[in-house]
Design a protein around this motif. Structure first.
Motif, PDB file in Angstrom:
ATOM      1  N   ASN A   3       0.845  -1.185   0.000  1.00  0.00           N
ATOM      2  CA  ASN A   3       0.000   0.000   0.000  1.00  0.00           C
ATOM      3  C   ASN A   3       0.885   1.240   0.000  1.00  0.00           C
ATOM      4  N   ASN A   4       0.628   2.137  -0.925  1.00  0.00           N
ATOM      5  CA  ASN A   4       1.388   3.387  -0.957  1.00  0.00           C
ATOM      6  C   ASN A   4       0.542   4.483  -1.604  1.00  0.00           C
ATOM      7  N   TRP A   5       1.000   5.705  -1.454  1.00  0.00           N
ATOM      8  CA  TRP A   5       0.300   6.855  -2.012  1.00  0.00           C
ATOM      9  C   TRP A   5       1.006   7.294  -3.285  1.00  0.00           C
ATOM     10  N   ILE A   6       0.206   7.590  -4.335  1.00  0.00           N
ATOM     11  CA  ILE A   6       0.754   8.091  -5.589  1.00  0.00           C
ATOM     12  C   ILE A   6      -0.054   9.302  -6.029  1.00  0.00           C
ATOM     13  N   PRO A   7       0.517  10.129  -6.908  1.00  0.00           N
ATOM     14  CA  PRO A   7      -0.240  11.288  -7.396  1.00  0.00           C
ATOM     15  C   PRO A   7      -1.511  10.852  -8.148  1.00  0.00           C
ATOM     16  N   LYS A   8      -2.546  11.640  -7.984  1.00  0.00           N
ATOM     17  CA  LYS A   8      -3.838  11.316  -8.582  1.00  0.00           C
ATOM     18  C   LYS A   8      -3.754  11.245 -10.103  1.00  0.00           C
ATOM     19  N   THR A   9      -2.977  12.138 -10.704  1.00  0.00           N
ATOM     20  CA  THR A   9      -2.849  12.131 -12.173  1.00  0.00           C
ATOM     21  C   THR A   9      -2.176  10.841 -12.655  1.00  0.00           C
ATOM     22  N   LEU A  10      -1.207  10.346 -11.894  1.00  0.00           N
ATOM     23  CA  LEU A  10      -0.559   9.088 -12.263  1.00  0.00           C
ATOM     24  C   LEU A  10      -1.549   7.929 -12.188  1.00  0.00           C
ATOM     25  N   LEU A  11      -2.374   7.920 -11.159  1.00  0.00           N
ATOM     26  CA  LEU A  11      -3.387   6.870 -11.026  1.00  0.00           C
ATOM     27  C   LEU A  11      -4.347   6.883 -12.216  1.00  0.00           C
ATOM     28  N   LYS A  12      -4.763   8.059 -12.651  1.00  0.00           N
ATOM     29  CA  LYS A  12      -5.652   8.158 -13.812  1.00  0.00           C
ATOM     30  C   LYS A  12      -4.983   7.595 -15.058  1.00  0.00           C
ATOM     31  N   LYS A  13      -3.684   7.881 -15.240  1.00  0.00           N
ATOM     32  CA  LYS A  13      -2.948   7.362 -16.396  1.00  0.00           C
ATOM     33  C   LYS A  13      -2.834   5.837 -16.325  1.00  0.00           C
ATOM     34  N   ILE A  14      -2.591   5.316 -15.124  1.00  0.00           N
ATOM     35  CA  ILE A  14      -2.479   3.866 -14.953  1.00  0.00           C
ATOM     36  C   ILE A  14      -3.814   3.192 -15.255  1.00  0.00           C
ATOM     37  N   LYS A  15      -4.904   3.774 -14.772  1.00  0.00           N
ATOM     38  CA  LYS A  15      -6.227   3.209 -15.041  1.00  0.00           C
ATOM     39  C   LYS A  15      -6.552   3.233 -16.532  1.00  0.00           C
ATOM     40  N   ALA A  16      -6.215   4.319 -17.204  1.00  0.00           N
ATOM     41  CA  ALA A  16      -6.463   4.422 -18.646  1.00  0.00           C
ATOM     42  C   ALA A  16      -5.640   3.371 -19.388  1.00  0.00           C
ATOM     43  N   TYR A  17      -4.393   3.188 -18.975  1.00  0.00           N
ATOM     44  CA  TYR A  17      -3.546   2.163 -19.589  1.00  0.00           C
ATOM     45  C   TYR A  17      -4.170   0.778 -19.393  1.00  0.00           C
ATOM     46  N   GLY A  18      -4.685   0.527 -18.201  1.00  0.00           N
ATOM     47  CA  GLY A  18      -5.313  -0.755 -17.909  1.00  0.00           C
ATOM     48  C   GLY A  18      -6.523  -1.026 -18.783  1.00  0.00           C
ATOM     49  N   VAL A  19      -7.326  -0.008 -19.009  1.00  0.00           N
ATOM     50  CA  VAL A  19      -8.505  -0.161 -19.866  1.00  0.00           C
ATOM     51  C   VAL A  19      -8.076  -0.433 -21.306  1.00  0.00           C
ATOM     52  N   GLU A  20      -7.071   0.295 -21.785  1.00  0.00           N
ATOM     53  CA  GLU A  20      -6.606   0.126 -23.159  1.00  0.00           C
ATOM     54  C   GLU A  20      -5.993  -1.251 -23.397  1.00  0.00           C
ATOM     55  N   HIS A  21      -5.291  -1.787 -22.378  1.00  0.00           N
ATOM     56  CA  HIS A  21      -4.572  -3.046 -22.548  1.00  0.00           C
ATOM     57  C   HIS A  21      -5.224  -4.219 -21.813  1.00  0.00           C
ATOM     58  N   ASP A  22      -6.433  -4.004 -21.330  1.00  0.00           N
ATOM     59  CA  ASP A  22      -7.187  -5.054 -20.636  1.00  0.00           C
ATOM     60  C   ASP A  22      -6.363  -5.670 -19.496  1.00  0.00           C
ATOM     61  N   MET A  23      -5.877  -4.825 -18.624  1.00  0.00           N
ATOM     62  CA  MET A  23      -5.067  -5.248 -17.480  1.00  0.00           C
ATOM     63  C   MET A  23      -5.628  -4.623 -16.202  1.00  0.00           C
ATOM     64  N   THR A  24      -5.444  -5.332 -15.100  1.00  0.00           N
ATOM     65  CA  THR A  24      -5.872  -4.784 -13.815  1.00  0.00           C
ATOM     66  C   THR A  24      -4.761  -3.898 -13.248  1.00  0.00           C
ATOM     67  N   LEU A  25      -5.122  -3.084 -12.264  1.00  0.00           N
ATOM     68  CA  LEU A  25      -4.114  -2.250 -11.606  1.00  0.00           C
ATOM     69  C   LEU A  25      -3.042  -3.119 -10.960  1.00  0.00           C
ATOM     70  N   LYS A  26      -3.456  -4.226 -10.407  1.00  0.00           N
ATOM     71  CA  LYS A  26      -2.512  -5.145  -9.774  1.00  0.00           C
ATOM     72  C   LYS A  26      -1.504  -5.658 -10.795  1.00  0.00           C
ATOM     73  N   GLU A  27      -1.980  -6.096 -11.954  1.00  0.00           N
ATOM     74  CA  GLU A  27      -1.079  -6.602 -12.992  1.00  0.00           C
ATOM     75  C   GLU A  27      -0.103  -5.529 -13.472  1.00  0.00           C
ATOM     76  N   ILE A  28      -0.604  -4.316 -13.640  1.00  0.00           N
ATOM     77  CA  ILE A  28       0.253  -3.217 -14.086  1.00  0.00           C
ATOM     78  C   ILE A  28       1.322  -2.924 -13.043  1.00  0.00           C
ATOM     79  N   ASN A  29       0.921  -2.849 -11.776  1.00  0.00           N
ATOM     80  CA  ASN A  29       1.879  -2.557 -10.707  1.00  0.00           C
ATOM     81  C   ASN A  29       2.951  -3.638 -10.604  1.00  0.00           C
ATOM     82  N   ILE A  30       2.546  -4.892 -10.657  1.00  0.00           N
ATOM     83  CA  ILE A  30       3.521  -5.989 -10.554  1.00  0.00           C
ATOM     84  C   ILE A  30       4.492  -5.938 -11.720  1.00  0.00           C
ATOM     85  N   ARG A  31       3.978  -5.740 -12.926  1.00  0.00           N
ATOM     86  CA  ARG A  31       4.864  -5.686 -14.095  1.00  0.00           C
ATOM     87  C   ARG A  31       5.833  -4.505 -13.999  1.00  0.00           C
ATOM     88  N   ALA A  32       5.308  -3.346 -13.613  1.00  0.00           N
ATOM     89  CA  ALA A  32       6.159  -2.151 -13.526  1.00  0.00           C
ATOM     90  C   ALA A  32       7.252  -2.325 -12.468  1.00  0.00           C
TER      91      ALA A  32
END
Length: 85
Positions: A43-72
């Motif tokens: 659990n950690n805090w990140i900037p809100k704009t970064l979270l929005k970008k991560i969510k948009a990336y997840g929608v575009e690539h059919d990935m969950t936030l968890k999958e994106i975080n683990i890969r990154a």
């Protein structure tokens, strides 16, 4: 001809009454259990704009936030290790 019909009729009755002597083969799928790595909460805090970008990336690539975080995080660690060699 009559005798033949009686024999066939009695054979059909016999097949209906008696269960087959050999078991019927059943096809069952192989259960493959993947070895699952133990998970812990992260659990950690990140900037809100970064979270929005991560969510948009997840929608575009059919990935969950968890999958994106683990890969990154894995890619970051791997690149950090290779830089230090």
């Amino acid at each position: 001809m009559e005798d033949y019909k009686n024999k066939l009729g009695s054979l059909a009755d016999k097949l209906k009454k008696d269960a087959p002597g050999t078991p019927i083969q059943q096809i069952q799928p192989i259960k493959v259990e993947m070895l699952k790595e133990q998970e812990v909460q992260f659990n950690n805090w990140i900037p809100k704009t970064l979270l929005k970008k991560i969510k948009a990336y997840g929608v575009e690539h059919d990935m969950t936030l968890k999958e994106i975080n683990i890969r990154a995080l894995k890619e970051f660690i791997i690149s950090s290790i290779s830089e230090n060699k």
